[in-house]
Scaffold this motif. Structure first.
Motif, PDB file in Angstrom:
ATOM      1  N   ARG A  27       0.981  -1.134   0.042  1.00 44.63           N
ATOM      2  CA  ARG A  27       0.119  -0.155  -0.096  1.00 44.63           C
ATOM      3  C   ARG A  27       0.869   1.334   0.097  1.00 44.63           C
ATOM      4  O   ARG A  27       0.654   2.092  -0.698  1.00 44.63           O
ATOM      5  N   ARG A  28       1.925   1.313   0.705  1.00 46.33           N
ATOM      6  CA  ARG A  28       2.587   2.319   1.060  1.00 46.33           C
ATOM      7  C   ARG A  28       3.490   2.639  -0.207  1.00 46.33           C
ATOM      8  O   ARG A  28       4.015   3.819  -0.411  1.00 46.33           O
ATOM      9  N   SER A  29       3.669   1.871  -1.100  1.00 46.11           N
ATOM     10  CA  SER A  29       4.719   2.099  -2.018  1.00 46.11           C
ATOM     11  C   SER A  29       3.674   2.158  -3.418  1.00 46.11           C
ATOM     12  O   SER A  29       4.145   1.829  -4.596  1.00 46.11           O
ATOM     13  N   MET A  30       2.479   1.972  -3.491  1.00 48.98           N
ATOM     14  CA  MET A  30       1.446   1.955  -4.632  1.00 48.98           C
ATOM     15  C   MET A  30       1.607   3.343  -5.134  1.00 48.98           C
ATOM     16  O   MET A  30       1.361   4.427  -4.422  1.00 48.98           O
ATOM     17  N   PRO A  31       1.798   3.697  -6.438  1.00 49.82           N
ATOM     18  CA  PRO A  31       1.744   4.878  -6.991  1.00 49.82           C
ATOM     19  C   PRO A  31       0.276   5.291  -7.286  1.00 49.82           C
ATOM     20  O   PRO A  31      -0.600   4.732  -7.721  1.00 49.82           O
ATOM     21  N   LEU A  32       0.083   6.310  -6.639  1.00 43.40           N
ATOM     22  CA  LEU A  32      -1.479   6.955  -6.535  1.00 43.40           C
ATOM     23  C   LEU A  32      -1.513   8.528  -6.921  1.00 43.40           C
ATOM     24  O   LEU A  32      -2.479   8.842  -7.455  1.00 43.40           O
ATOM     25  N   PHE A  33      -0.396   9.465  -6.614  1.00 45.03           N
ATOM     26  CA  PHE A  33      -0.737  10.659  -6.571  1.00 45.03           C
ATOM     27  C   PHE A  33       0.098  11.637  -7.882  1.00 45.03           C
ATOM     28  O   PHE A  33       1.317  11.096  -8.074  1.00 45.03           O
ATOM     29  N   PRO A  34      -0.580  12.320  -8.566  1.00 42.70           N
ATOM     30  CA  PRO A  34       0.179  12.949  -9.588  1.00 42.70           C
ATOM     31  C   PRO A  34       0.972  14.177  -8.941  1.00 42.70           C
ATOM     32  O   PRO A  34       0.738  14.626  -7.738  1.00 42.70           O
ATOM     33  N   MET A  35       1.650  14.704  -9.984  1.00 41.03           N
ATOM     34  CA  MET A  35       2.605  15.726  -9.456  1.00 41.03           C
ATOM     35  C   MET A  35       1.784  16.967  -8.745  1.00 41.03           C
ATOM     36  O   MET A  35       2.279  17.404  -7.507  1.00 41.03           O
ATOM     37  N   GLY A  36       0.649  17.416  -9.201  1.00 42.37           N
ATOM     38  CA  GLY A  36       0.045  18.554  -8.593  1.00 42.37           C
ATOM     39  C   GLY A  36      -0.359  18.211  -7.154  1.00 42.37           C
ATOM     40  O   GLY A  36      -0.086  19.292  -6.524  1.00 42.37           O
ATOM     41  N   ILE A  37      -0.687  17.063  -6.718  1.00 41.79           N
ATOM     42  CA  ILE A  37      -1.148  16.760  -5.415  1.00 41.79           C
ATOM     43  C   ILE A  37      -0.035  16.863  -4.667  1.00 41.79           C
ATOM     44  O   ILE A  37       0.241  17.230  -3.347  1.00 41.79           O
ATOM     45  N   GLY A  54      18.466  10.983  -7.503  1.00 44.77           N
ATOM     46  CA  GLY A  54      18.197   9.815  -7.132  1.00 44.77           C
ATOM     47  C   GLY A  54      17.657   9.472  -5.704  1.00 44.77           C
ATOM     48  O   GLY A  54      17.553   8.508  -5.092  1.00 44.77           O
ATOM     49  N   LEU A  55      16.864  10.680  -5.260  1.00 46.29           N
ATOM     50  CA  LEU A  55      16.545  10.767  -3.978  1.00 46.29           C
ATOM     51  C   LEU A  55      15.216   9.940  -3.699  1.00 46.29           C
ATOM     52  O   LEU A  55      14.665   9.516  -2.871  1.00 46.29           O
ATOM     53  N   ILE A  56      14.501  10.242  -4.836  1.00 50.45           N
ATOM     54  CA  ILE A  56      13.103   9.415  -4.993  1.00 50.45           C
ATOM     55  C   ILE A  56      13.142   8.844  -6.338  1.00 50.45           C
ATOM     56  O   ILE A  56      13.678   9.306  -7.472  1.00 50.45           O
ATOM     57  N   SER A  57      12.158   7.809  -6.665  1.00 47.42           N
ATOM     58  CA  SER A  57      12.099   7.369  -7.854  1.00 47.42           C
ATOM     59  C   SER A  57      10.500   6.973  -8.078  1.00 47.42           C
ATOM     60  O   SER A  57      10.294   5.790  -8.097  1.00 47.42           O
ATOM     61  N   PRO A  58       9.684   8.059  -8.377  1.00 50.32           N
ATOM     62  CA  PRO A  58       8.146   7.710  -8.550  1.00 50.32           C
ATOM     63  C   PRO A  58       8.059   6.970  -9.774  1.00 50.32           C
ATOM     64  O   PRO A  58       8.745   7.013 -10.751  1.00 50.32           O
TER      65      PRO A  58
END
Lengths: 137, 137
Positions: free
Chosen positions: B6-16, B35-39
DNA sequence: TTTGTGATGTAAGAAAATATAACATATCAT
DNA sequence: ATGATATGTTATATTTTCTTACATCACAAA
């Protein structure tokens, strides 16, 4: 309880909700058109769905699969609204209106962010990373 | 624990995410670039952020406000990765790789949906509405 | 059977959100 | 002063979502 704020916070765009619910955009819009959900909108008029909205869509989907038509679903929701004492007493709603007369979406998000930072700080040092999840309990 | 899904599920777009973190798109992309995040990405190449990603961004923001530069933050994250035993033992990761060799995003969402339906059924009849929130505990 | 209604699919065209890339700028350490 | 870091800004392209309109299909009523 303030989890209502979280659960009603507009977060998800149409595409994600489609995948989450396996409903078509057409269906989702149709249900909105008939008052079964009322997702928020961005300034640019894009729909933004909350956890509550997704919940509701999943309920709608289930009921439809069981053969209930939209009119029926509407009644079910209405009945629930009037007969159930609701976790959140009506007074609360009033109180919120009094204390926070019309929170804008932006203010809501500031609230959420604040809570997130706090929650993150919680298990950041002792655990490996912030846990936005525990934020929803 | 499956809350990782759940915590790693891709859900939110940039704007949010911008609103949730009060970071600019430029900043968020820059952090990703380093490399600090990898959406995740949609088919159409739009970024999709998970709860974890947002968590991380909030951490980054805090560290930056405390004067840490990106190189430092990178080190902090790296150190955490290697020194912390992590809630989720490595074996688990392996096990997941074995049992579910490369879940696609769509499959992940099916999982989430399934859990949601179940969670909803839980307090749907006795309470007023499904509670997607309790899903994140 | 024909007709009407409910629920959904599909297509067109417009607008919004986001992507990358390039250049600008401000701060700060060297 | 110079160079690197972090971020802003702008331009242009592409994706995503919006509304509207028309098509379709199942089923109930006439």
């Amino acid at each position: 309880m303030s989890s209502n704020i979280r659960r009603s916070m507009p977060l998800f765009p149409m595409g994600i909700v489609m995948q989450l619910t396996e409903l078509s955009a057409r269906q989702i819009r149709y249900y909105e058109e008939h008052g079964l959900i009322s997702p928020a909108r961005t300034e640019g008029n894009r729909r933004l769905f909350s956890f509550n909205d997704v919940d509701r869509l999943l309920e709608i989907k289930e009921l439809i699969e069981q053969g209930v038509n939209l009119a029926g679903i509407k009644q079910i929701f209405a009945a629930r609204q009037s007969t159930m004492p609701s976790n959140e007493p009506v007074a609360e709603t009033v109180k919120e209106k009094v204390k926070k007369p019309d929170l804008t979406d932006e203010e809501l998000r500031k609230l959420l962010r604040a809570e997130l930072v706090e929650a993150g700080r919680f298990n950041r040092t002792s655990l490996r990373q912030g846990d936005m999840a525990r934020f929803f309990h």
